[in-house]
Write an enzyme that holds these catalytic residues in place. Sequence first.
Site, short mmCIF file in Angstrom:
data_model
loop_
_atom_site.label_atom_id
_atom_site.label_comp_id
_atom_site.label_asym_id
_atom_site.label_seq_id
_atom_site.Cartn_x
_atom_site.Cartn_y
_atom_site.Cartn_z
N GLY A 70 7.23 13.64 30.76
CA GLY A 70 8.07 14.82 30.88
C GLY A 70 7.68 15.69 32.07
O GLY A 70 8.53 16.18 32.81
N SER A 71 6.38 15.87 32.26
CA SER A 71 5.93 16.76 33.34
C SER A 71 6.39 16.26 34.70
O SER A 71 6.89 17.03 35.52
CB SER A 71 4.39 16.88 33.32
OG SER A 71 3.96 17.38 32.07
N ASN A 151 9.40 24.30 22.90
CA ASN A 151 8.35 23.52 22.26
C ASN A 151 7.47 24.33 21.33
O ASN A 151 6.80 23.78 20.48
CB ASN A 151 7.48 22.81 23.31
CG ASN A 151 7.08 23.73 24.43
OD1 ASN A 151 7.92 24.32 25.12
ND2 ASN A 151 5.79 23.89 24.64
N GLN A 179 11.85 18.29 23.84
CA GLN A 179 11.76 18.55 22.40
C GLN A 179 13.04 18.18 21.66
O GLN A 179 13.04 17.99 20.45
CB GLN A 179 11.43 20.03 22.14
CG GLN A 179 10.02 20.42 22.54
CD GLN A 179 8.95 19.81 21.64
OE1 GLN A 179 9.17 19.51 20.47
NE2 GLN A 179 7.76 19.61 22.18
N HIS A 201 6.74 10.27 23.97
CA HIS A 201 5.75 10.52 22.91
C HIS A 201 6.13 11.67 21.98
O HIS A 201 5.41 11.95 21.03
CB HIS A 201 4.34 10.68 23.49
CG HIS A 201 4.05 11.98 24.18
ND1 HIS A 201 3.36 13.00 23.59
CD2 HIS A 201 4.35 12.42 25.43
CE1 HIS A 201 3.22 14.01 24.44
NE2 HIS A 201 3.81 13.68 25.57
N THR A 237 4.49 0.11 40.28
CA THR A 237 4.89 -0.96 39.35
C THR A 237 5.28 -0.34 38.02
O THR A 237 4.56 0.50 37.47
CB THR A 237 3.72 -1.96 39.16
OG1 THR A 237 3.36 -2.46 40.45
CG2 THR A 237 4.13 -3.09 38.23
N CYS A 325 -1.09 22.60 25.24
CA CYS A 325 -1.56 22.83 26.59
C CYS A 325 -2.24 24.18 26.71
O CYS A 325 -3.08 24.38 27.58
CB CYS A 325 -0.40 22.77 27.58
SG CYS A 325 0.90 21.69 27.05
#
Length: 387
Positions: A70-71, A151, A179, A201, A237, A325
């Site tokens: 996501g970041s 979030n 989210q 995730h 890759t 975080c």
Amino acid sequence: MRVYADNAATTQVSRSALEAMLPCFTEYYGNPSSMHQSGQDAARLLINARETMAKYLGASPNEITFTSGGSEADNQAIISAALRGARKGKKHIISTKFEHHAVLHAVEKLGKEGFEITLLDVHEDGIVRLPKLEAAIRPDTALVTVMYANNEIGTIQPISEIGALCREKGVIFHTDAVQAAGHLEIDVTKQNIDMLTLSAHKFHGPKGIGLLYCRKAIPLSTLIEGGAQERGKRAGTENIPAIVGMAAAFREACENMAVNMPRVRALRDRLIDGVLARIPEVILNGDREKRLPGNANFSVTGIEGESLLLLLDNAGICASSGSACTSGSLDPSHVLLAIGLPHETAHGSLRLTLSEYNTQEEIDYIIEALPPIVEKLRMMSPVWKKK
Ligand SMILES: *Cc1c(COP(=O)(O)O)cnc(C)c1O
């Protein structure tokens, strides 16, 4: 009993995602850029995964770029829109005060590099007001980036309305839907979304994989230079096991959303009602209705969030105060400050986030375990004693 109630931080990988991933390590380990059979087997998995993600987002496959999460996708979206704007002399960006740091820090960095940033208020209920957004849009606005759902407090933003407004004004609209994905309906076409971020995730897929949807008409800039993977938009890759796992998890989440989410919502409501009924001086942060099915976020007067988490952990309950975080730092959550909570109250926050893997017994266990823990901490609290 052990209860995992921190699903906004990350989720358990689903069995079907895990099973889809395993052959990518043992059998389909080729490099999708290789011309030989092994490579082409992997390339086929990549194509299928891209088609799956596109299908459940209402996009076409060539509008999907896989990223490391996501970041990265947030950064790529914001930087791409900013560079495109700058080429046209548009150097104004609109976002909100309670975005994830991947968005907030990316726009703040652009602010230091000559862009003008407007951060919208999210009001006490944690929801952006459309007229305020409309008033903030200027002829030189290059980008509006507003998260789909928050979030920390789980509040859901009026994404379709924002999309329609931005399309009408000719402004690029990006949404961080990390989210929301897998939990709420998303259709980038119907909702007029130009760019969208998601991360596996948060919906029972693996970590380290996400994607950026970018509408065909909008040019994407690269963050990582190198080979021609992802149509030249993201070198390196491809992480085939993770991409395949993400697609399996997303299909599962979207196919079962109509069954799973009402159940999760019922668990959440049971939790919210139980906590509010049993503990005095607790408030629910964020709008009661317009919130993620699995999100409960409370402010508990007179206690420190960190000590609460420790005692909950001792009782086998994994929870969070604010976002993962920011735990570890002593600053109060920028989200809770954005909805107008005073610093003391923002420090005493508790986020419990549920998924379809939680059970009613687990919710009842939390409701039983929490009141004596809060009571104990309040007895020790200098702030509480003064009352
Ligand atoms: C988790 C999260 C992110 C970051 O995603 P990663 O895949 O962990 O980099 C971004 N935005 C929101 C709203 C999130 O919840």
